[in-house]
Scaffold this motif. Structure first.
Motif, PDB file in Angstrom:
ATOM      1  N   ILE A  40      -5.820  22.255  -6.905  1.00 51.68           N
ATOM      2  CA  ILE A  40      -6.556  21.471  -7.894  1.00 51.68           C
ATOM      3  C   ILE A  40      -8.026  21.359  -7.481  1.00 51.68           C
ATOM      4  N   GLY A  41      -8.916  21.437  -8.474  1.00 48.44           N
ATOM      5  CA  GLY A  41     -10.342  21.204  -8.234  1.00 48.44           C
ATOM      6  C   GLY A  41     -10.909  20.317  -9.321  1.00 48.44           C
ATOM      7  N   THR A  42     -12.024  19.684  -9.045  1.00 48.53           N
ATOM      8  CA  THR A  42     -12.659  18.808 -10.037  1.00 48.53           C
ATOM      9  C   THR A  42     -13.755  19.501 -10.812  1.00 48.53           C
ATOM     10  N   ASP A  43     -14.169  20.700 -10.386  1.00 49.74           N
ATOM     11  CA  ASP A  43     -15.294  21.393 -11.008  1.00 49.74           C
ATOM     12  C   ASP A  43     -16.510  20.457 -10.984  1.00 49.74           C
ATOM     13  N   SER A  44     -17.187  20.259 -12.106  1.00 50.98           N
ATOM     14  CA  SER A  44     -18.387  19.409 -12.063  1.00 50.98           C
ATOM     15  C   SER A  44     -18.399  18.370 -13.169  1.00 50.98           C
ATOM     16  N   HIS A  45     -17.260  18.183 -13.838  1.00 53.30           N
ATOM     17  CA  HIS A  45     -17.242  17.240 -14.961  1.00 53.30           C
ATOM     18  C   HIS A  45     -16.847  15.836 -14.524  1.00 53.30           C
ATOM     19  N   GLY A  46     -15.714  15.709 -13.865  1.00 57.25           N
ATOM     20  CA  GLY A  46     -15.258  14.419 -13.357  1.00 57.25           C
ATOM     21  C   GLY A  46     -14.846  14.613 -11.920  1.00 57.25           C
ATOM     22  N   MET A  47     -15.408  13.826 -11.005  1.00 62.19           N
ATOM     23  CA  MET A  47     -15.185  14.060  -9.576  1.00 62.19           C
ATOM     24  C   MET A  47     -14.013  13.246  -9.018  1.00 62.19           C
ATOM     25  N   ASN A  48     -13.257  12.609  -9.885  1.00 60.90           N
ATOM     26  CA  ASN A  48     -12.173  11.713  -9.487  1.00 60.90           C
ATOM     27  C   ASN A  48     -10.871  12.505  -9.390  1.00 60.90           C
ATOM     28  N   MET A  49     -10.350  12.687  -8.193  1.00 63.57           N
ATOM     29  CA  MET A  49      -9.149  13.502  -8.028  1.00 63.57           C
ATOM     30  C   MET A  49      -7.916  12.863  -8.647  1.00 63.57           C
ATOM     31  N   VAL A  50      -7.823  11.535  -8.653  1.00 62.41           N
ATOM     32  CA  VAL A  50      -6.668  10.894  -9.280  1.00 62.41           C
ATOM     33  C   VAL A  50      -6.656  11.203 -10.772  1.00 62.41           C
ATOM     34  N   SER A  81       0.821  -1.219   0.000  1.00 63.05           N
ATOM     35  CA  SER A  81       0.000   0.000   0.000  1.00 63.05           C
ATOM     36  C   SER A  81       0.848   1.260   0.000  1.00 63.05           C
ATOM     37  N   LEU A  82       0.209   2.324  -0.492  1.00 63.46           N
ATOM     38  CA  LEU A  82       0.745   3.685  -0.388  1.00 63.46           C
ATOM     39  C   LEU A  82      -0.242   4.496   0.435  1.00 63.46           C
ATOM     40  N   VAL A  83       0.245   5.139   1.474  1.00 68.43           N
ATOM     41  CA  VAL A  83      -0.594   5.971   2.326  1.00 68.43           C
ATOM     42  C   VAL A  83      -0.280   7.437   2.036  1.00 68.43           C
ATOM     43  N   LEU A  84      -1.308   8.178   1.665  1.00 67.90           N
ATOM     44  CA  LEU A  84      -1.166   9.593   1.304  1.00 67.90           C
ATOM     45  C   LEU A  84      -2.055  10.454   2.192  1.00 67.90           C
ATOM     46  N   PRO A  85      -1.727  11.743   2.325  1.00 70.23           N
ATOM     47  CA  PRO A  85      -2.700  12.660   2.933  1.00 70.23           C
ATOM     48  C   PRO A  85      -3.937  12.736   2.038  1.00 70.23           C
ATOM     49  N   GLY A  86      -5.102  12.965   2.629  1.00 76.31           N
ATOM     50  CA  GLY A  86      -6.321  13.104   1.838  1.00 76.31           C
ATOM     51  C   GLY A  86      -6.218  14.271   0.870  1.00 76.31           C
ATOM     52  N   PHE A  87      -6.828  14.115  -0.315  1.00 76.84           N
ATOM     53  CA  PHE A  87      -6.778  15.169  -1.322  1.00 76.84           C
ATOM     54  C   PHE A  87      -7.726  16.310  -0.958  1.00 76.84           C
ATOM     55  N   ILE A  88      -7.263  17.537  -1.200  1.00 78.86           N
ATOM     56  CA  ILE A  88      -8.048  18.746  -0.945  1.00 78.86           C
ATOM     57  C   ILE A  88      -8.504  19.296  -2.292  1.00 78.86           C
ATOM     58  N   ASN A  89      -9.796  19.276  -2.506  1.00 83.92           N
ATOM     59  CA  ASN A  89     -10.442  19.644  -3.771  1.00 83.92           C
ATOM     60  C   ASN A  89     -10.915  21.092  -3.642  1.00 83.92           C
ATOM     61  N   GLY A 133     -11.502  10.306  -3.898  1.00 75.51           N
ATOM     62  CA  GLY A 133     -10.291  10.629  -3.156  1.00 75.51           C
ATOM     63  C   GLY A 133     -10.280  11.975  -2.470  1.00 75.51           C
ATOM     64  N   THR A 134     -11.356  12.739  -2.621  1.00 73.20           N
ATOM     65  CA  THR A 134     -11.443  14.024  -1.926  1.00 73.20           C
ATOM     66  C   THR A 134     -11.805  13.798  -0.471  1.00 73.20           C
ATOM     67  N   THR A 135     -10.996  14.332   0.436  1.00 75.60           N
ATOM     68  CA  THR A 135     -11.365  14.314   1.856  1.00 75.60           C
ATOM     69  C   THR A 135     -11.780  15.696   2.341  1.00 75.60           C
ATOM     70  N   THR A 136     -11.271  16.752   1.670  1.00 75.30           N
ATOM     71  CA  THR A 136     -11.696  18.125   1.969  1.00 75.30           C
ATOM     72  C   THR A 136     -12.200  18.759   0.676  1.00 75.30           C
ATOM     73  N   LEU A 137     -13.418  19.298   0.737  1.00 73.71           N
ATOM     74  CA  LEU A 137     -14.098  19.803  -0.445  1.00 73.71           C
ATOM     75  C   LEU A 137     -14.458  21.274  -0.286  1.00 73.71           C
TER      76      LEU A 137
END
Length: 463
Positions: A321-331, A56-64, A128-132
């Motif tokens: 980085i933000g996802t806007d409203s097209h694709g919500m997948n941060m990766v 596994s790889l452990v990362l901080p949660g992504f901030i969108n 993958g978004t933990t903060t939105l």
């Protein structure tokens, strides 16, 4: 429920004091309550809840930093491959998105609107978004309740403007009337911020004026005064289309960035979404005022526009980085941001995997004035992603961060922890009835689509 948790990582991404990445091999992230207690090789004591994946790889949660979750659910498949006449993005915004959002708020029941918000937020969470940071109509107060229910960390930004009904004129330019003295939209935003903005809370609020072209100077100056009075953050769409640039030039003789500077809105508390149509002097102005840019590459890629993350980031502008409203997948968003930056600059080494992860963790945390987020270190808030690397597309591993960003997807997330609580595990949210969420949101979206088609807002032939 135990208040301790230990997460094992074959690799754990840490940042040193200068913000440089450090991969820790075979470490445990120990959590007590909602805080990280230690990052060490020591195994947890007996009885502690654990998350331990084979590799596994452990990362901080992504901030969108920029999203519209209700749009993500309601407009899925509608603008994709659409044959809109030029200008594509302006027509999408003013002739489709905004009118359909009004239909939803005026015709759907409170429960139906809630179902769309819930689906969009669930999608973001599993991506993958933990903060939105989410921008939504001020009448959609249900956003805050849904965020509480789902367990995500969220900053709700109710929107407002000076503009009446919007459309596109025969010349392709947005067409609407601005009331130069109406600041009632600011009052609505302020009321919600006062109700929900609480330092230390998982769900918070900020001001969300729509855009320079739809907000008169008096309106934006009132936003600045309110932000200073409340001590809250602000987010706005900025320089997102050539038409916006032309309108601001014709009205005020400035670029949109210069216009926001003139009314006093630029600054370290402003998150400016998109920032596609920028001059070199605009970039310098954003840098000197310490304004944050939220880059959303995917939304613009679908219309054939390059929105290179690295252009502002390499100019010294704080760029998240933000996802806007097209694709919500941060990766997927991070990967696309990297690819388009490489194409734009014609350099394969720019916008590397670590640059992109830093933008979606440390830079996002800086934008929100949250030094406790975006890092895996003692005392930090426990917002954590665990990626399962034991998959054919992620093996063998030379560098786990590169593998996840360039080869992975949100489906590789084995667990998502927000505020010390495991809220997604093996792709499921055990505290939610996901089947009901999907069913209810699909029914609500179908109603909006039918009304939009009957009123000529969208058609199957175009969309």
């Amino acid at each position: 429920m135990s208040n301790t948790l230990a997460i094992h990582g074959s690799w754990v991404l840490s940042w040193d004091k200068s913000g440089q990445p450090e991969l820790l091999k075979d470490h445990w992230v120990h959590v007590r309550g909602n805080r990280i207690e230690a990052v060490t090789k020591d195994r947890p004591a007996a009885g502690v809840e654990t998350i331990e994946v084979e590799e596994s790889l452990v990362l901080p949660g992504f901030i969108n930093l920029h999203s519209h979750v209700v749009n993500g659910a309601m407009f899925r498949g509608v603008p994709d491959d659409a044959r809109f006449e030029a200008p594509w993005m302006s027509r999408l915004i003013y002739q489709v998105l905004m009118p359909m959002a009004k239909i939803a708020l005026k015709t759907l029941s409170a429960a139906e609107v809630r179902s769309l918000v819930t689906l969009g937020m669930l999608d973001v969470l599993k991506g993958g978004t933990t903060t939105l940071v989410d921008n939504f109509p001020a009448d959609m107060e249900v956003f805050f309740d849904v965020a509480e229910e789902l367990g995500i960390r969220a900053y709700g930004a109710p929107s407002g403007s000076s503009a009446g009904p919007t459309d596109i004129g025969p010349d392709g330019m947005p067409r609407y009337e601005l009331d130069p003295n109406d600041t009632s939209g600011v009052d609505k935003m302020v009321a919600l911020v006062k109700r929900y903005e609480r330092e230390g809370s998982r769900v918070r609020a900020m001001l969300g004026p729509h855009a320079p072209d739809t907000c008169a100077p008096k309106f934006l100056r009132a936003v600045r005064a309110a932000a200073d009075d409340l001590g809250c953050l602000v987010t706005i769409h900025l320089a997102q289309t050539p038409e916006e640039v032309k309108l601001i030039a014709s009205k005020y003789g400035k670029t949109p960035v210069e216009y926001l500077h003139d009314v006093g809105l630029l600054g370290s508390d402003l998150i400016a979404a998109h920032c596609i149509e920028l001059s070199e002097s605009d970039l310098q102005l954003l840098k000197t005022t310490d304004t944050v840019v939220a880059n959303c590459t995917v939304s613009f890629a679908r219309e054939g526009t390059v929105a290179p993350f690295w252009r502002s980031a390499s100019a010294g502008v704080r760029t998240g980085i933000g996802t806007d409203s097209h694709g919500m997948n941060m990766v997927s968003e991070l990967r696309t941001a990297g690819w388009f930056s490489k194409l734009f600059h014609k350099k394969g080494y720019v916008a590397n995997a670590y640059d992109l992860v830093r933008a979606s963790t440390l830079t996002g945390a800086s934008a929100l004035r949250r030094p406790d987020l975006g890092r895996l270190s003692p005392g930090a808030t426990a917002d954590i992603l665990v990626f399962d690397l034991a998959k054919p597309h992620l093996q063998p591993v030379w560098d786990p961060v590169k593998n996840v960003i360039w080869k992975g997807s949100s489906a590789d997330i084995a667990a998502t922890v927000v505020d010390g609580r495991v809220i997604v595990r093996d792709g499921k949210c055990p505290h939610l009835d996901e089947r009901k969420i999907l069913r209810d949101a699909a029914d609500a979206a179908a109603k909006v689509w039918a009304l939009a088609e009957s009123r000529g807002i969208v058609s199957r032939e175009i969309a």
